[in-house]
Design a protein around this motif. Structure first.
Motif, mmCIF file in Angstrom:
data_model
loop_
_atom_site.group_PDB
_atom_site.id
_atom_site.type_symbol
_atom_site.label_atom_id
_atom_site.label_comp_id
_atom_site.label_asym_id
_atom_site.label_seq_id
_atom_site.Cartn_x
_atom_site.Cartn_y
_atom_site.Cartn_z
ATOM 1 N N ARG A 1 34.612 66.193 -16.417
ATOM 2 C CA ARG A 1 36.036 66.213 -16.736
ATOM 3 C C ARG A 1 36.776 67.197 -15.832
ATOM 4 N N GLY B 1 37.016 56.917 -13.751
ATOM 5 C CA GLY B 1 36.953 57.273 -15.158
ATOM 6 C C GLY B 1 36.687 56.111 -16.094
ATOM 7 N N THR C 1 33.536 59.627 -13.676
ATOM 8 C CA THR C 1 34.000 60.725 -14.503
ATOM 9 C C THR C 1 34.434 60.172 -15.853
ATOM 10 N N GLY C 2 34.809 61.079 -16.772
ATOM 11 C CA GLY C 2 35.347 60.634 -18.031
ATOM 12 C C GLY C 2 36.744 60.064 -17.893
ATOM 13 N N ILE C 3 37.552 60.673 -16.992
ATOM 14 C CA ILE C 3 38.976 60.335 -16.879
ATOM 15 C C ILE C 3 39.357 60.272 -15.399
ATOM 16 N N ASP C 4 40.163 59.293 -15.019
ATOM 17 C CA ASP C 4 40.639 59.179 -13.637
ATOM 18 C C ASP C 4 41.376 60.444 -13.209
ATOM 19 N N THR C 5 41.366 60.714 -11.893
ATOM 20 C CA THR C 5 42.025 61.908 -11.365
ATOM 21 C C THR C 5 42.672 61.633 -10.018
ATOM 22 N N TYR D 1 34.382 52.613 -21.220
ATOM 23 C CA TYR D 1 34.580 53.546 -22.333
ATOM 24 C C TYR D 1 33.897 52.997 -23.586
#
Length: 943
Positions: free
Chosen positions: A324, A555, A539-543, A567
């Motif tokens: 994250r 993500g 990853t857990g979340i796009d960045t 997810y």
């Protein structure tokens, strides 16, 4: 057992009786840019913005990748009074985070230059302020988030896989204490000391021994007879253990560390499935008078990493995790505490048991949530593919390691420290030193430090990323489910994907389905590997990131926290709440093989009310706790698919999808995750907007432009700023988000959304009165109109020239290549092949270990060259190479010489004319053999 009341310490529940903690977050003056002289007390800041913390240096567009976010200096000023009640007491200011450097003044007096943006720092301002309740003091802070090679992580943002957002982006606090007080662990700067330190010499369901180390400082000009008492209190407010010291004399301006052991019988152990927490009330007495009291939350648990995997409280457990970044859309790293908590909730609900806070320590708010929710954490020191082998960089990094342990050492959620620089060619001495620092800061058998398995010092570490290199060593996969090469374009793999179909990364239904399938295969392999503790998804979340101009769509959730199919794949691995998810939009172009993610035993699938079949989990994924369900070759007809999840013969969960029709109306959903919006001026909340048909189905190919209008005590983040583009905004695959920031006034907030041709919608929210106590100060009146900043006038959609190389013409495609040696199946011509889909597996690799090795392309004509780019095979191998050019294949000229890894996105820029041959010479390689997927040569044919 006695309750708090029966023990006579219920008064400790009254917050801030003996020490005060006031928020310094409200009513700062802010200016983006550098104004010399802004630190003086009487500087006229009336034209500056009035902002509230956490605050980012600039609100940015959703996609601000490629170096488009603000880098540079910004100023903050806060006018404040010091209450008369604090006279004779110690007064401290704590900054939870300020990037990368922060200069701090009080009334024009310079107090410090703090280096490093990911850990807190505290200043003693006692001697610089008057506790009279009326003097207008000014604290001035100059922050600078520019590229700083000797400030870890250090790598220039233009070559970085994330963004250096900046500002006073975490909370700021004012603390007051008696002169005889418990210290702050980071401020005290003591090895394995300072503040409070909790360790556990014995842990079982029968009994736990809690060892408590308390550092007390006497800042009086006379000796003090001091004692310390600890009360351990459970969630029912019953005292389950206590211990008190005898009086000890502490001389003037001296300190003492008290060490006590408290026994807890039949403890409720902390575990991801039942994160039991205790509160420890620490009471400091000056003789018979209480002068300080502190509350600490702890979780009693025992962990072990070894050759058999990970164990907690004596039970083995496979860790399914995620990485994250602390970023959020529009506000960068400046998340309110509630947003950190919502992220933790979403990750926990997504089936993750461990979070790697890549690539730096994260906020107290996020870590608090992990303690409470049962999310284990890996905490890395700030670093990413950058090492400066000089005293300045290494000593700063060593201090980062010390401080990250001191900051988070009491948290039950932290099970692994990462005191090495991510994917970096650091020295052996550096790795050994950071390992020693970690264990010196956290003595005992409950400290585990991780290192990449291929490093020379890896055998000294407790856990390695990759395959264990010695007996009894733990192993973990720090990043899985992604490959860096995909950021150059589509490949045979499809691990990265967008929710929609109009972004750089192909996505939509087919993209998300393929990505989930590939991730399921990888996860199954991780879980099947004996002795491997688990792994963390990247990853857990796009960045956003610095070195490419598009969002990293790695993500399981996108940047608006809207889920992709993966997810639900990962959520299904959790056994806590029954769930079912059909990974299909059920359109005429949908796959006829229907994939369903569920943690149920059996799935029944219906189409338009007809039972299509009953399935058990797919046996291909035999190592997954809950493998996907696959219904093959389902004949298509428009209508409704319904999946029923069954456990022990009982339907416990359902999910349905319906063939989408034409867009009819909008809906809004407040994404609060059960966390209230606070009227404190900086709290944030996301609202999701959906485009739906008459049946309520979200339209997966809807990209309607949606406009928002808000009334009440709040604002839309980025509203009115064309550069940001947050309102109006186009939906992506039928959904999008709008970010709302509360003002300081509580009340009802009404958000209205409309789009041409669709029925509009409104939603109500309530911002609640904040119970937080704030530092008082002179009333701040915002200026008329927002200031215009020179930095914002630069054309936003013009990234730096060095980022434009991805659009240059590659003249090496399908040109003949040769090499000094070739691995069978990895010949030289594969590095110039135009078969894009095969570049995942096809590459050139040297056929032996003799160095140097070379690879050469014949451009079959004479060209004017502007540069080249090598896509190296490994993202954690350092390749030392040079680029040479020639007109005749006899005389060669070196035009570039550098070191790179597979993650480095820098292009070798040069300008040469009359060139026919380009040669890459590699010597040495940090591990393995020279190998790359693609070599691009940029230029044009000469006339």
């Amino acid at each position: 057992m006695k309750t708090l009341d029966e023990s006579g310490i219920s008064h400790l529940l009254e917050k801030e009786v003996y020490r005060r903690k006031l928020s310094f977050n409200q009513d700062w003056r802010f200016f983006r840019g550098d104004l010399q002289g802004s630190e003086v007390a009487d500087w006229d800041d009336s034209a500056w913005e009035v902002v509230h913390l956490p605050h980012t240096v600039r609100v940015e567009p959703a996609n601000c990748s490629g170096g488009r976010n603000y880098l540079g200096i910004a100023w903050y000023r806060r006018h404040f009074y010091v209450d008369k009640a604090y006279s004779g007491r110690k007064i401290f200011v704590e900054f939870e985070g300020a990037k990368h450097t922060a200069d701090v003044w009080i009334d024009g007096k310079h107090l410090t230059t703090h280096i490093g943006g990911y850990l807190p720092f505290t200043l003693d301002i006692t001697d610089y302020v008057a506790a009279d309740g009326e003097t207008d003091h000014v604290i001035s802070v100059k922050v600078d988030n520019s590229d700083m090679p000797d400030v870890p992580p250090g790598k220039p943002q233009g070559e970085l896989d994330f963004c250096y957002f900046g500002g006073l982006y975490r909370n700021v606090w004012l603390h007051t204490t008696d002169k005889l007080h418990i210290t702050d662990a980071i401020y005290a700067n003591r090895q394995a000391g300072g503040g409070l330190f909790f360790t556990y010499s014995e842990v079982s369901t029968f009994q736990a021994q809690v060892t408590i180390q308390t550092h007390i400082l006497n800042e009086y000009g006379m000796p003090k007879a001091c004692s310390v008492t600890h009360y351990i209190v459970d969630s029912d407010e019953e005292v389950v253990g206590m211990d008190s010291t005898s009086l000890r004399t502490i001389d003037p301006h001296k300190d003492h560390t008290f060490i006590q052991t408290v026994t807890v019988s039949e403890p409720k152990l902390w575990h991801p499935d039942h994160p039991n927490l205790y509160t420890v009330y620490t009471v400091v007495n000056d003789g018979a008078v209480t002068v300080d009291a502190y509350q600490t939350r702890i979780g009693i648990r025992h962990i072990r990493f070894d050759e058999e995997g990970f164990h907690i409280n004596g039970s083995s457990m496979k860790l399914i995790g995620a990485n994250r970044h602390q970023e959020y859309v529009y506000v960068g790293d400046a998340l309110s505490d509630s947003m950190h908590r919502r992220d933790a909730i979403k990750l926990k609900e997504g089936g993750f048991s461990i979070i790697r806070t890549g690539h730096y320590p994260q906020s107290a708010a996020f870590m608090d949530a992990c303690d409470e929710l049962g999310l284990m954490c890996i905490v890395p020191t700030p670093g990413w593919q950058w090492f400066r082998d000089n005293d300045t960089f290494t000593e700063r990094s060593y201090q980062d390691v010390r401080e990250m342990v001191r900051y988070h050492r009491n948290r039950p959620s932290v099970v692994l420290w990462e005191p090495i620089l991510n994917e970096t060619d650091y020295s052996e001495q550096y790795a050994r030193t950071t390992y020693e620092i970690t264990h010196a800061e956290y003595p005992g058998d409950q400290c585990y430090a991780a290192c990449d398995h291929y490093k020379i010092a890896a055998s000294a570490y407790d856990v390695v990323y990759g395959q264990a290199v010695r007996e009894h060593q733990g192993a973990f996969i720090r990043e899985w489910g992604d490959h860096w090469l995909e950021q150059a374009g589509p490949r045979q793999t499809h691990l990265r994907c967008s929710r929609g179909t109009k972004d750089f990364y192909p996505g939509g239904e087919s993209g998300m389905l393929q990505s989930s399938k590939e991730r399921a295969e990888i996860l199954n392999g991780i879980l099947a590997t004996k002795g491997l503790s688990g792994g963390a998804l990247w990853t857990g979340i796009d960045t956003n990131r610095g070195y490419y101009d598009h969002i990293a769509a790695c993500g399981a959730l996108d940047i608006y926290r809207l889920p992709k199919y993966s997810y639900y794949l990962l959520q299904s691995q959790s056994v806590n709440v029954p769930m079912v998810f059909i990974a299909s939009h059920w359109t005429s172009s949908s796959s006829r093989d229907i994939t369903i993610y569920s943690n149920c035993q059996v799935i029944k699938l219906y189409l338009n009310g007809r039972l299509l079949g009953v399935k058990e989990p797919d046996s291909v994924y035999e190592s997954m706790p809950h493998a996907p369900f696959l219904f093959e070759r389902v004949s298509w007809e428009p209508g409704k698919l319904v999946a029923e999840g069954i456990i022990e013969g009982v339907v416990v969960a359902r999910h349905s999808v319906r063939t989408p029709g034409t867009p009819e109306y909008l809906t809004l959903s407040v994404d609060d995750c059960g966390v209230d919006l606070q009227a404190d001026g900086s709290d944030l909340i996301m609202v999701h907007a959906y485009v739906r048909d008459a049946n309520g189905t979200v339209i997966p190919d809807a990209y309607n432009r949606i406009a928002f209008r808000l009334t009440g005590p709040a604002e839309i983040v980025g509203d009115g700023d064309d550069r940001v583009g947050s309102n109006p905004i186009d939906a992506e695959a039928g959904a999008i988000g709008v970010l709302i920031r509360a003002t300081k006034e509580p009340g009802t907030i009404i958000l209205h959304a409309e789009s041409d041709g669709l029925k509009s919608v409104t939603v109500e929210m309530i911002s609640k009165i904040s119970s937080t106590k704030y530092v008082p100060g002179k009333s701040q009146i915002p200026p008329v109109g927002k200031p215009e900043y020179d930095a914002d006038l630069t054309a936003f959609f013009s990234p730096p020239p060095s980022r434009n190389w991805v659009h240059w013409s590659d003249i090496a495609i399908n040109k003949p290549a040769t090499a000094s040696s070739e691995l069978p199946g990895c010949n030289a011509n594969q590095a110039t092949s135009d078969i894009v889909a095969d570049r995942w597996s096809e590459r050139w690799s040297a056929g032996n270990n003799e160095l140097p090795q070379w690879w050469k392309v014949d451009l079959e004509g004479f060209y004017e060259l502007d540069g080249s780019k090598i896509f190296w095979e490994s993202d954690n191998t350092v390749y030392d190479y040079r680029v040479e050019v020639s007109a005749d294949d006899i005389s060669w000229k070196t035009v570039a010489s550098r070191k790179q890894t597979g993650q480095d996105e820098g292009v070798d820029e040069f300008h040469e004319t009359g060139i026919r041959y380009v040669r890459i010479v590699v010597n040495p390689v940090s591990k393995g053999m020279p190998s790359f997927y693609v070599v691009k040569v940029f230029g044009k044919e000469m006339e």
